[in-house]
Scaffold this active site. Structure first.
Site, mmCIF file in Angstrom:
data_model
loop_
_atom_site.group_PDB
_atom_site.id
_atom_site.type_symbol
_atom_site.label_atom_id
_atom_site.label_comp_id
_atom_site.label_asym_id
_atom_site.label_seq_id
_atom_site.Cartn_x
_atom_site.Cartn_y
_atom_site.Cartn_z
ATOM 1 N N GLU A 140 -5.751 -2.846 13.756
ATOM 2 C CA GLU A 140 -6.689 -3.141 14.841
ATOM 3 C C GLU A 140 -6.383 -2.165 15.978
ATOM 4 O O GLU A 140 -5.321 -1.528 15.979
ATOM 5 C CB GLU A 140 -6.512 -4.593 15.309
ATOM 6 C CG GLU A 140 -6.849 -5.584 14.207
ATOM 7 C CD GLU A 140 -6.714 -7.043 14.644
ATOM 8 O OE1 GLU A 140 -6.378 -7.309 15.827
ATOM 9 O OE2 GLU A 140 -6.961 -7.911 13.790
ATOM 10 N N ARG A 200 1.400 3.112 -1.002
ATOM 11 C CA ARG A 200 2.205 4.247 -0.531
ATOM 12 C C ARG A 200 2.493 5.234 -1.664
ATOM 13 O O ARG A 200 2.664 6.431 -1.425
ATOM 14 C CB ARG A 200 3.469 3.721 0.156
ATOM 15 C CG ARG A 200 3.107 3.101 1.502
ATOM 16 C CD ARG A 200 4.166 2.268 2.165
ATOM 17 N NE ARG A 200 3.616 1.708 3.416
ATOM 18 C CZ ARG A 200 4.137 0.687 4.096
ATOM 19 N NH1 ARG A 200 5.235 0.099 3.657
ATOM 20 N NH2 ARG A 200 3.563 0.264 5.202
ATOM 21 N N GLU A 204 -1.243 4.297 6.170
ATOM 22 C CA GLU A 204 -0.478 3.416 5.266
ATOM 23 C C GLU A 204 1.008 3.377 5.657
ATOM 24 O O GLU A 204 1.899 3.293 4.801
ATOM 25 C CB GLU A 204 -0.709 3.781 3.802
ATOM 26 C CG GLU A 204 -2.169 3.519 3.416
ATOM 27 C CD GLU A 204 -2.424 3.255 1.960
ATOM 28 O OE1 GLU A 204 -1.479 2.901 1.237
ATOM 29 O OE2 GLU A 204 -3.593 3.377 1.561
ATOM 30 N N SER A 233 5.578 7.884 9.127
ATOM 31 C CA SER A 233 6.911 8.268 8.608
ATOM 32 C C SER A 233 7.999 7.430 9.274
ATOM 33 O O SER A 233 9.016 7.093 8.643
ATOM 34 C CB SER A 233 7.162 9.756 8.870
ATOM 35 O OG SER A 233 6.289 10.535 8.093
HETATM 36 N N1 CAA Z 1 6.712 -7.064 0.154
HETATM 37 C C1 CAA Z 1 6.673 -8.395 0.240
HETATM 38 N N2 CAA Z 1 6.863 -9.072 1.403
HETATM 39 C C2 CAA Z 1 7.079 -8.331 2.511
HETATM 40 C C3 CAA Z 1 7.131 -6.931 2.500
HETATM 41 C C4 CAA Z 1 6.933 -6.288 1.243
HETATM 42 N N3 CAA Z 1 6.954 -4.958 1.140
HETATM 43 N N4 CAA Z 1 7.355 -6.478 3.737
HETATM 44 C C5 CAA Z 1 7.465 -7.559 4.532
HETATM 45 N N5 CAA Z 1 7.299 -8.685 3.782
HETATM 46 C C6 CAA Z 1 7.378 -10.062 4.221
HETATM 47 C C7 CAA Z 1 8.766 -10.352 4.769
HETATM 48 O O1 CAA Z 1 9.653 -10.744 3.735
HETATM 49 C C8 CAA Z 1 8.498 -11.455 5.743
HETATM 50 O O2 CAA Z 1 8.376 -12.695 5.070
HETATM 51 P P1 CAA Z 1 9.387 -13.914 5.461
HETATM 52 O O3 CAA Z 1 9.127 -14.144 6.938
HETATM 53 O O4 CAA Z 1 8.938 -15.009 4.581
HETATM 54 O O5 CAA Z 1 10.759 -13.398 5.188
HETATM 55 C C9 CAA Z 1 7.128 -11.134 6.298
HETATM 56 O O6 CAA Z 1 6.495 -10.266 5.327
HETATM 57 C C10 CAA Z 1 7.194 -10.427 7.622
HETATM 58 O O7 CAA Z 1 7.970 -9.269 7.440
HETATM 59 P P2 CAA Z 1 8.702 -8.516 8.609
HETATM 60 O O8 CAA Z 1 9.434 -9.520 9.454
HETATM 61 O O9 CAA Z 1 9.468 -7.392 8.016
HETATM 62 O O10 CAA Z 1 7.456 -7.996 9.452
HETATM 63 P P3 CAA Z 1 7.392 -7.031 10.693
HETATM 64 O O11 CAA Z 1 6.390 -7.576 11.633
HETATM 65 O O12 CAA Z 1 8.766 -6.732 11.195
HETATM 66 O O13 CAA Z 1 6.733 -5.684 10.078
HETATM 67 C C11 CAA Z 1 6.646 -3.578 8.972
HETATM 68 C C12 CAA Z 1 7.270 -4.966 9.046
HETATM 69 C C13 CAA Z 1 7.304 -2.893 7.773
HETATM 70 C C14 CAA Z 1 6.917 -2.751 10.206
HETATM 71 C C15 CAA Z 1 5.111 -3.714 8.741
HETATM 72 O O14 CAA Z 1 4.476 -4.234 9.885
HETATM 73 C C16 CAA Z 1 4.440 -2.421 8.375
HETATM 74 O O15 CAA Z 1 4.491 -1.999 7.205
HETATM 75 N N6 CAA Z 1 3.768 -1.766 9.337
HETATM 76 C C17 CAA Z 1 2.916 -0.618 9.038
HETATM 77 C C18 CAA Z 1 1.531 -1.111 8.730
HETATM 78 C C19 CAA Z 1 0.756 -0.160 7.887
HETATM 79 O O16 CAA Z 1 1.259 0.437 6.937
HETATM 80 N N7 CAA Z 1 -0.519 -0.029 8.198
HETATM 81 C C20 CAA Z 1 -1.401 0.804 7.456
HETATM 82 C C21 CAA Z 1 -2.732 0.120 7.296
HETATM 83 S S1 CAA Z 1 -3.757 0.704 5.995
HETATM 84 C C22 CAA Z 1 -4.377 2.187 6.541
HETATM 85 O O17 CAA Z 1 -3.621 3.047 6.898
HETATM 86 C C23 CAA Z 1 -5.844 2.437 6.545
HETATM 87 C C24 CAA Z 1 -6.403 2.871 5.271
HETATM 88 O O18 CAA Z 1 -7.505 2.449 4.913
HETATM 89 C C25 CAA Z 1 -5.733 3.899 4.456
#
Ligand code: CAA
Length: 390
Positions: free
Chosen positions: A128, A249, A369, A372
């Site tokens: 968002e 990814r 996605e 880095s």
């Molecule tokens: N697999 C399964 N579960 C997962 C996971 C994974 N890879 N990563 C996190 N989780 C789960 C955690 O276990 C946790 O669950 P519990 O609370 O039950 O333990 C829950 O999800 C929350 O996880 P975090 O506390 O780690 O969450 P966070 O808020 O700290 O965020 C982050 C983690 C890795 C930074 C994540 O927010 C992230 O990946 N951010 C980047 C977002 C992204 O990639 N956006 C791209 C959008 S798509 C795009 O680019 C457009 C397009 O069309 C191409």
């Protein structure tokens, strides 16, 4: 070229994608980039050839292929045009996989076949305007209607790939109450289609690279989503999105490798033809070292990607390796395309030659996605988890 021994089927898929890319994509890619327009007919053609159902079972009209076959094809399409590749990557890795793994039988029956055939293009709406890397801070609100028959969505999603022509969008929205927020556990996933009242396609981004791929904002203004379009379990949407991004990814890593390989191939050809100081520039050690480093970095990123694809197909959790693949491949693509522009000199800086576009296209692979920086955070967290567990 590949260090990984390929099966006959994998070689056939790779050749099919390479020929399709060379014949039906490459000749048009510069024009699509200039006009910032991707013909939907090309997406449908990709569907006809099976490129949009590569990981779906044959029962859903997919090809039921292994992950490496998919990544090999994606790399070839990316070498032809990164905009075509992102459509293919997002569609195969995110919406179709979310439906396959977390959808009900009825949802899979309804959506997967047209998606596998490319008649319905899939999109993924997590980010968002105020929630990018910090994805779980998203605000789009889903409220259950009084009769329980539907959800009403209000909010704006950004950076939605293929958003202008997507037939189905996986939307992550909050289902917790504004008075009692539950963080990532307050997010659910919904299957949204553009015919639902309240669905609006907003601003189309004017981008540096991947210009043909339409990247848009979607605005939901009291969007009515039938209750049966909630995906899986309420409150699990964030985990579904993260698990899908683990696979997504790998797709972006393959896309980055396609861009990098194309830059290397163009550089090799140019360095053989271009003469300065009475010799081809490839005879200068300065150019040889660049070409050698470009090739070595590409092969090491590709080897990690192929090994990770095999681990995924063995059923292993690949979160950490998926992030490593994307980090290594996208930074390789940016580095390699920078070298390519340098080898081409002034000709690398103009649109008449191909490496200028490759350089612009490479940059986004370090951003979408998961940037880095986010990949490094995921890898570091995984390292700590293993260490703290031992
Ligand atoms: N697999 C399964 N579960 C997962 C996971 C994974 N890879 N990563 C996190 N989780 C789960 C955690 O276990 C946790 O669950 P519990 O609370 O039950 O333990 C829950 O999800 C929350 O996880 P975090 O506390 O780690 O969450 P966070 O808020 O700290 O965020 C982050 C983690 C890795 C930074 C994540 O927010 C992230 O990946 N951010 C980047 C977002 C992204 O990639 N956006 C791209 C959008 S798509 C795009 O680019 C457009 C397009 O069309 C191409």
């Amino acid at each position: 070229m590949s260090l990984t021994p390929l099966t006959e089927t994998q070689q056939e898929i790779q050749t099919l994608a390479r020929n399709f890319g060379r014949e039906e994509i490459t000749p048009h890619a510069a024009g699509w980039d200039r006009d910032a327009c991707f013909p939907v007919a090309v997406a449908h053609r990709m569907g006809e050839l099976g490129f949009l159902g590569m990981l779906l079972p044959e029962a859903y009209d997919g090809l039921g292929l292994d992950t490496l076959s998919y990544l090999l094809a994606l790399e070839e399409i990316a070498a032809a045009d990164a905009s075509a590749a992102v459509l293919m990557s997002v569609h195969n890795s995110l919406p179709t996989q979310m439906l396959l793994h977390f959808g009900s039988d009825a949802q899979r029956e309804r959506y997967l076949r047209p998606m596998a055939r490319g008649e319905m293009i899939g999109a993924f709406a997590l980010s968002e305007p105020e929630a990018g890397s910090d994805a779980s801070s998203l605000r789009c609100q889903a409220t259950r209607s009084a009769d329980g028959a539907s959800w009403v969505l209000d909010g704006t999603k950004s950076w939605v790939t293929s958003g202008t022509f997507a037939g189905v969008v996986m939307v992550m929205a909050r289902t917790d109450s504004p008075d009692a927020r539950r963080g990532s556990k307050g997010i659910s996933a919904f299957i949204v289609t553009p015919d639902m009242p309240g669905f609006h396609v907003g601003k189309k981004e004017d981008k540096m690279g991947l210009r043909a791929s339409p990247t848009v904002q979607l605005t939901f203004d009291g969007l009515r989503v039938p209750a049966e379009n909630l995906l899986g379990t309420e409150g699990q949407g964030f985990v579904y999105a993260m698990r899908s991004l683990d696979n997504g990814r790998l797709g972006i890593a393959a896309q980055a490798l396609g861009i990098a390989q194309s830059a290397l191939d163009h550089s090799l050809a140019y360095a053989a033809e271009r003469h300065q100081f009475k010799q081809p520039i490839r005879d200068f050690q300065a150019i040889q070292f660049k070409l050698a480093d470009m090739a070595a970095r590409i092969e090491s990123a590709r080897a990690l990607l192929h090994a990770t694809a095999a681990a995924k197909d063995r059923g292993e959790t690949i979160t950490r390796y998926g992030s490593m693949c994307k980090l290594l491949a996208s930074e390789t693509a940016m580095w390699v395309t920078t070298q390519a522009v340098q080898i081409f000199g002034g000709y690398g800086y103009v649109k008449e030659y191909p490496v200028e576009k490759l350089f612009r296209d490479a940059k986004i692979t370090e951003i979408y996605e998961g940037t880095s920086e986010i990949q490094r955070i995921v890898i570091a967290r995984e390292l700590y988890a293993v260490r703290d567990h031992d």
